[in-house]
Motif scaffolding. Structure first.
Motif, short mmCIF file in Angstrom:
data_model
loop_
_atom_site.label_atom_id
_atom_site.label_comp_id
_atom_site.label_asym_id
_atom_site.label_seq_id
_atom_site.Cartn_x
_atom_site.Cartn_y
_atom_site.Cartn_z
N VAL A 114 0.85 -1.20 0.00
CA VAL A 114 0.00 0.00 0.00
C VAL A 114 0.88 1.25 0.00
CG1 VAL A 114 -1.60 1.37 1.41
CG2 VAL A 114 -2.06 -1.05 1.02
N GLU A 115 1.97 1.20 0.78
CA GLU A 115 2.86 2.37 0.86
C GLU A 115 3.51 2.69 -0.49
OE1 GLU A 115 5.48 1.47 4.12
OE2 GLU A 115 3.99 2.09 5.63
N LYS A 116 3.62 1.67 -1.36
CA LYS A 116 4.21 1.91 -2.68
C LYS A 116 3.24 2.60 -3.63
CE LYS A 116 7.04 -2.20 -2.54
NZ LYS A 116 6.53 -3.56 -2.66
N THR A 117 1.97 2.69 -3.27
CA THR A 117 0.98 3.29 -4.16
C THR A 117 0.64 4.70 -3.65
OG1 THR A 117 -0.92 2.60 -2.86
CG2 THR A 117 -0.08 1.01 -4.46
N ASP A 118 -0.28 5.36 -4.37
CA ASP A 118 -0.72 6.69 -3.90
C ASP A 118 -2.03 6.59 -3.10
OD1 ASP A 118 -2.42 6.06 -5.92
OD2 ASP A 118 -2.13 7.89 -7.08
N ILE A 119 -2.31 5.39 -2.58
CA ILE A 119 -3.49 5.23 -1.71
C ILE A 119 -3.27 6.09 -0.47
CG2 ILE A 119 -4.78 3.61 -0.26
CD1 ILE A 119 -4.02 1.41 -2.30
N GLU A 120 -4.24 6.91 -0.12
CA GLU A 120 -4.09 7.75 1.07
C GLU A 120 -4.57 7.02 2.31
OE1 GLU A 120 -5.51 11.87 0.57
OE2 GLU A 120 -5.46 11.44 -1.59
N ILE A 121 -3.91 7.30 3.42
CA ILE A 121 -4.24 6.61 4.67
C ILE A 121 -4.44 7.62 5.78
CG2 ILE A 121 -3.34 5.04 6.44
CD1 ILE A 121 -1.59 3.93 3.98
N LYS A 122 -5.49 7.45 6.54
CA LYS A 122 -5.66 8.25 7.76
C LYS A 122 -5.82 7.28 8.92
CE LYS A 122 -7.89 12.39 5.84
NZ LYS A 122 -6.83 13.39 6.03
N VAL A 123 -4.80 7.23 9.81
CA VAL A 123 -4.93 6.38 11.00
C VAL A 123 -5.47 7.25 12.15
CG1 VAL A 123 -3.19 4.67 10.38
CG2 VAL A 123 -2.50 6.74 11.58
N ASP A 124 -5.71 6.61 13.30
CA ASP A 124 -6.30 7.32 14.45
C ASP A 124 -7.60 8.01 14.04
OD1 ASP A 124 -4.59 6.82 16.63
OD2 ASP A 124 -3.07 8.11 15.70
#
Ligand SMILES: Cc1cc2nc3c(=O)[nH]c(=O)nc-3n(C[C@H](O)[C@H](O)[C@H](O)COP(=O)(O)OP(=O)(O)OC[C@H]3O[C@@H](n4cnc5c(N)ncnc54)[C@H](O)[C@@H]3O)c2cc1C
Ligand code: SF4
Lengths: 118, 419
Positions: free
Chosen positions: B73-83
């Protein structure tokens, strides 16, 4: 001589049937869905082995524990001895995924490696 | 308002795999929302091996399995919001989420994938009489204490329920020097995988007591012991079989419940048996553009199957986004369980499905040489005997696409299991 057992090499848990001669030599294995099942049956009849997974305390990381595993299965009887060695350890962050933490633990020829990064 | 093509709720193995598949198929703007501080879901605490044999062909631990997907996932431009906690899904596929950085967010999504996982059935669901002493917890909570936080919840342990998490914890606690007195199981069979009985109990000489339950807990501040009793075929305790077992910890491993508050509030239809949404072969729920996969849809025993299912959902969402399938209501053929089959997922198949469909199901009881048949009217689509079927292990059968084309669309597909 016939011996029935469950293959634990993967979650499918195939029921295995092992044919042995008087000396305990494995003649045939049936019931397995893949090659690993055959190897498991042979090991289980000659030298039963298990993977060991546990955690080791880490200082200075985002979390207090790092998960670890044996790089290969170890003899079943050596599990507790290995745990004692592991539980005496404490590490400092950072730790990389797959990093060797203990080499050749308890003379098993197997290493303890990290299964996450911290 | 934020705008995305796809919003994935939950960053466990299900959410990660679904997002990756959608990305691979060309979906542009993807956002994963995860309420915990890191991705990986429950796998972060499952440090034992046994994951990934089907998917990767090697035996990985939970964190290693999750790591591969997180890195991808980190290799793609997928955005992540944790917390970030999702609190609501409004009409028009608007997701409401909050965190400390962005505050309250309104996110407009073309498609949504539900991947919130499951939680353990708590003590309250069991109604064991006794005090509220400390030392009573679910096996998953204990797993988190030991594996993530690094402290031992007790020394003398009784485990109620032989689900996999309980079995895994029996071994884990023993390795860490605790004494696990026994595992009690209400049913006459174990709810866990056979391999876990062998390597977690038999290997360590921990007794498994079947048809047995805890009827009382003792102790005021801290648990001091439990009373167990055998049960009859109606699962009622048999008088005279009571036995007192001294222990400081009671771990419960009595089942998982899909985490579907959001789903229910969004007005999505729920299957009362699985506790998850009713879906079609693309894992689309009763609300167009909302998909579900992983443990939020049905409780899986193998994360490998979670990954497979999530790829299906990711593909379904991609198709929905790209072909504007929203303008088209699929015609559904219902899939119904019968006899020993307790449920089937998916519950519907589109009459124009364009690839093979796997039907996942669980049985009610243990069957030796049980026969599985899949029929549509008088047409038999599948019929096979299996040496062993147990409620603890999910099964599946494949319906071929050429057979789906020939189905009588007015009749349901029946999945039946007989002894
Ligand atoms: C305690 C426990 C132990 C298990 N052990 C095993 C095992 O040993 N082997 C195995 O194969 N399977 C095991 N399972 C099953 C395991 O859950 C699945 O294999 C797999 O982790 C399911 O993946 P998932 O992504 O569906 O769910 P999860 O891994 O549970 O991930 C769901 C994610 O969604 C997030 N989330 C939930 N609600 C919201 C919200 N409202 N907003 C934002 N985020 C949200 C959660 O924080 C979580 O990270 C276990 C399950 C539990 C509960
Ligand atoms: S024989 Fe192969 S498929 Fe069957 S349980 Fe063993 S490893 Fe798994």
């Amino acid at each position: 001589m016939k011996k029935d057992m469950i293959c634990i090499s993967c979650p499918l848990g195939c029921p295995l049937s092992v044919e042995m001669d008087e000396s305990g030599k494995v003649l045939s294995v049936s019931g397995n869905s893949c090659k690993r099942g055959e190897q498991y049956a042979i090991d289980e009849c000659t030298n039963p082995v298990r993977m060991l997974t546990t955690t080791i305390r880490v200082h200075g990381g985002a979390l207090p524990m790092i998960p670890v595993k044996t790089s290969a299965p170890i003899p079943k009887g050596k599990m507790m001895e290995c745990m004692q060695v592991i539980n005496r350890m404490a590490l400092d962050a950072p730790i990389r995924m797959g990093e060797v933490i203990i080499c050749n633990i308890c003379d098993t020829g197997v290493d303890i490696i990290a299964t996450n990064e911290l | 308002m934020l705008k995305y093509d796809l919003v994935v709720i939950g960053g466990g193995p299900a959410g990660l795999a679904a997002a990756l598949k959608a990305k691979e198929l060309g979906v542009d703007k993807i956002l994963i929302l995860e309420r915990s501080t890191t991705l990986g879901g429950i796998l972060r605490q499952c440090i034992h091996t046994g994951f990934g044999l089907h998917h990767f062909g090697e035996e990985l631990s939970g964190p290693e399995y999750a790591y591969r997907f997180i890195k991808d996932v980190e290799k793609t431009d997928i955005e992540i919001k944790v917390d970030t906690m999702v609190t609501d899904i409004l009409t028009g596929n608007t997701v409401i989420a909050t965190n400390n950085v962005d505050g309250l967010m309104e996110i407009q999504a073309t498609a949504i994938i539900l991947a919130m996982g499951c939680r353990e059935r708590p003590r309250g669901a069991l109604e064991i009489p006794g005090s509220r002493a400390s030392g009573i917890m679910t096996a998953g909570t204990a797993q988190k204490y030991v594996n993530i936080e690094g402290y031992m919840p007790g020394k003398k342990i009784v485990i109620l329920g032989s689900g996999d998490i309980g079995l895994i914890m029996a071994r884990r606690m023993t390795l860490e020097g605790a004494k696990v007195e026994m595992v009690c199981e209400l049913m006459p069979y174990s709810g866990g995988l056979t391999r876990n009985i062998v390597q977690c109990l038999d290997d360590l000489n921990i007794p498994l007591k079947l048809s047995c339950t805890v009827i009382q807990t003792h102790g005021i501040e801290r648990l001091e012991g439990v009373t167990i009793a055998n049960v009859d075929e109606n699962r009622k305790p048999i008088p005279g079989t009571e036995q007192y077992i001294e222990c400081d910890t009671l771990m419960l491993s009595v089942g998982l419940i899909p985490e579907n508050e959001l789903t229910r509030n969004a007005g999505i239809m729920i299957d009362p048996i699985t506790g998850g949404a009713i879906v079609d072969e693309n894992r689309q729920t009763s609300r167009p553009g909302i998909f579900a996969c992983g443990n939020v849809l049905q409780v899986h025993d193998l994360v490998d199957y979670v990954t497979q299912e999530s790829y299906t959902a990711g593909e379904g969402a991609a198709k929905y986004i790209q072909t504007k399938a929203k303008n088209r209501r699929p015609k559904y053929i219902p899939v119904c369980p019968e006899g020993g089959a307790r449920y089937v997922v998916p519950q519907n198949i589109s009459s124009d499905a364009d690839s093979d469909v796997k039907l996942y199901f669980r049985v009610r009881d243990v069957y030796k040489n049980g026969r599985i048949t899949v029929t549509n009217g008088d047409t038999v689509l599948y019929s096979k005997k299996k040496p062993k079927l147990t409620p603890g292990e999910m099964e599946y059968v494949t319906v071929k696409v050429e057979d789906i084309k020939k189905l009588d669309k007015k009749l349901p597909i029946i999945v039946k299991v007989e002894g």
